[in-house]
Design a protein around this motif. Structure first.
Motif, short mmCIF file in Angstrom:
data_model
loop_
_atom_site.label_atom_id
_atom_site.label_comp_id
_atom_site.label_asym_id
_atom_site.label_seq_id
_atom_site.Cartn_x
_atom_site.Cartn_y
_atom_site.Cartn_z
N PHE A 4 5.38 3.54 -13.67
CA PHE A 4 5.62 4.53 -12.64
C PHE A 4 6.15 3.87 -11.38
O PHE A 4 5.71 2.77 -11.02
N LEU A 5 7.07 4.56 -10.70
CA LEU A 5 7.53 4.15 -9.38
C LEU A 5 6.70 4.90 -8.35
O LEU A 5 6.50 6.11 -8.48
N VAL A 6 6.25 4.19 -7.35
CA VAL A 6 5.54 4.82 -6.24
C VAL A 6 6.38 4.58 -4.99
O VAL A 6 6.68 3.44 -4.65
N ILE A 7 6.77 5.67 -4.33
CA ILE A 7 7.58 5.58 -3.12
C ILE A 7 6.65 5.81 -1.93
O ILE A 7 5.95 6.83 -1.86
N ILE A 8 6.65 4.84 -1.02
CA ILE A 8 5.77 4.88 0.15
C ILE A 8 6.62 4.67 1.39
O ILE A 8 7.47 3.77 1.41
N HIS A 9 6.41 5.46 2.40
CA HIS A 9 7.05 5.24 3.70
C HIS A 9 5.95 4.89 4.69
O HIS A 9 5.09 5.72 5.00
N ALA A 10 5.97 3.65 5.14
CA ALA A 10 4.93 3.14 6.04
C ALA A 10 5.58 2.29 7.12
O ALA A 10 5.51 1.06 7.07
N PRO A 11 6.25 2.93 8.09
CA PRO A 11 6.90 2.15 9.15
C PRO A 11 5.90 1.26 9.88
O PRO A 11 4.77 1.66 10.14
N GLY A 12 6.33 0.05 10.15
CA GLY A 12 5.49 -0.86 10.91
C GLY A 12 4.60 -1.76 10.08
O GLY A 12 3.90 -2.61 10.63
N VAL A 13 4.60 -1.61 8.76
CA VAL A 13 3.78 -2.48 7.91
C VAL A 13 4.38 -3.89 7.97
O VAL A 13 5.58 -4.07 7.86
N THR A 14 3.52 -4.87 8.15
CA THR A 14 3.98 -6.26 8.22
C THR A 14 3.67 -6.98 6.91
O THR A 14 2.81 -6.54 6.14
N PRO A 15 4.36 -8.10 6.65
CA PRO A 15 4.03 -8.89 5.46
C PRO A 15 2.56 -9.32 5.46
O PRO A 15 1.92 -9.37 4.41
N GLU A 16 2.03 -9.59 6.63
CA GLU A 16 0.62 -10.00 6.73
C GLU A 16 -0.31 -8.88 6.29
O GLU A 16 -1.29 -9.11 5.57
N GLU A 29 -8.11 -0.75 -10.48
CA GLU A 29 -9.18 0.10 -11.03
C GLU A 29 -8.68 1.28 -11.85
O GLU A 29 -9.29 1.64 -12.84
N HIS A 30 -7.59 1.92 -11.43
CA HIS A 30 -7.09 3.11 -12.14
C HIS A 30 -5.70 2.89 -12.73
O HIS A 30 -5.33 3.57 -13.69
N ALA A 31 -4.94 1.99 -12.12
CA ALA A 31 -3.58 1.68 -12.57
C ALA A 31 -3.33 0.21 -12.28
O ALA A 31 -3.98 -0.37 -11.41
N THR A 32 -2.40 -0.38 -13.00
CA THR A 32 -2.13 -1.81 -12.89
C THR A 32 -0.85 -2.07 -12.09
O THR A 32 0.23 -1.60 -12.47
N TYR A 33 -1.00 -2.81 -11.01
CA TYR A 33 0.14 -3.21 -10.17
C TYR A 33 1.04 -4.12 -10.97
O TYR A 33 0.59 -5.05 -11.64
N VAL A 34 2.36 -3.88 -10.90
CA VAL A 34 3.34 -4.71 -11.59
C VAL A 34 4.22 -5.46 -10.59
O VAL A 34 4.39 -6.67 -10.70
N HIS A 35 4.78 -4.73 -9.62
CA HIS A 35 5.76 -5.34 -8.71
C HIS A 35 5.96 -4.41 -7.52
O HIS A 35 5.71 -3.22 -7.62
N ALA A 36 6.45 -4.98 -6.43
CA ALA A 36 6.81 -4.16 -5.26
C ALA A 36 8.08 -4.70 -4.63
O ALA A 36 8.35 -5.89 -4.66
N TYR A 37 8.82 -3.77 -4.05
CA TYR A 37 10.01 -4.08 -3.26
C TYR A 37 9.82 -3.38 -1.93
O TYR A 37 9.33 -2.25 -1.89
N ALA A 38 10.17 -4.03 -0.84
CA ALA A 38 9.93 -3.42 0.46
C ALA A 38 11.02 -3.74 1.46
O ALA A 38 11.57 -4.84 1.48
N ASN A 39 11.31 -2.76 2.29
CA ASN A 39 12.10 -2.94 3.49
C ASN A 39 11.11 -2.69 4.62
O ASN A 39 10.85 -1.54 4.98
N LEU A 40 10.52 -3.75 5.13
CA LEU A 40 9.45 -3.60 6.11
C LEU A 40 9.96 -3.15 7.47
O LEU A 40 9.21 -2.56 8.24
N VAL A 41 11.23 -3.38 7.75
CA VAL A 41 11.80 -2.91 9.02
C VAL A 41 11.82 -1.38 9.03
O VAL A 41 11.41 -0.74 10.00
N GLU A 42 12.27 -0.78 7.94
CA GLU A 42 12.32 0.67 7.85
C GLU A 42 11.03 1.27 7.31
O GLU A 42 10.82 2.48 7.38
N GLY A 43 10.19 0.42 6.74
CA GLY A 43 8.91 0.90 6.24
C GLY A 43 8.97 1.57 4.88
O GLY A 43 8.14 2.41 4.55
N THR A 44 9.94 1.20 4.07
CA THR A 44 10.06 1.77 2.74
C THR A 44 9.54 0.77 1.72
O THR A 44 9.98 -0.37 1.67
#
Length: 87
Positions: A4-16, A29-44
């Motif tokens: 599944f793809l999960v689309i999240i908009h979280a402006p201001g999230v930092t790598p830290e 616990e409910h689903a297994t993380y596989v990978h993530a791609y992020a544009n942290l400047v735009e928060g996507t």
């Protein structure tokens, strides 16, 4: 298991902040993380999870406290190599 793809908009999230979430993400616990791609400047953030169904992915996002915009089942995937083989 489906992916599944999960689309999240979280402006201001930092790598830290993303790294601080790692211990909870790794619990899977409910689903297994596989990978993530992020544009942290735009928060996507686009995350890939494996689960039996979308409801399990939603439970995982709720457990993590991540407000998401969309969860979509992956019906098709292709690598560059896969695509090149079709030509």
């Amino acid at each position: 298991m489906a992916k599944f793809l999960v689309i999240i908009h979280a402006p201001g999230v930092t790598p830290e902040e993303f790294k601080e979430s790692a211990p909870e993400i790794l619990k899977n616990e409910h689903a297994t993380y596989v990978h993530a791609y992020a544009n942290l400047v735009e928060g996507t953030i686009v995350a890939v999870y494996e689960a039996g169904d979308a409801d399990k992915v939603e439970l995982e996002m709720e457990r993590l406290g991540w407000p998401f915009d969309e969860i979509a089942k992956i019906q098709y995937e292709s690598s560059l190599e896969d695509l090149a083989e079709t030509v």
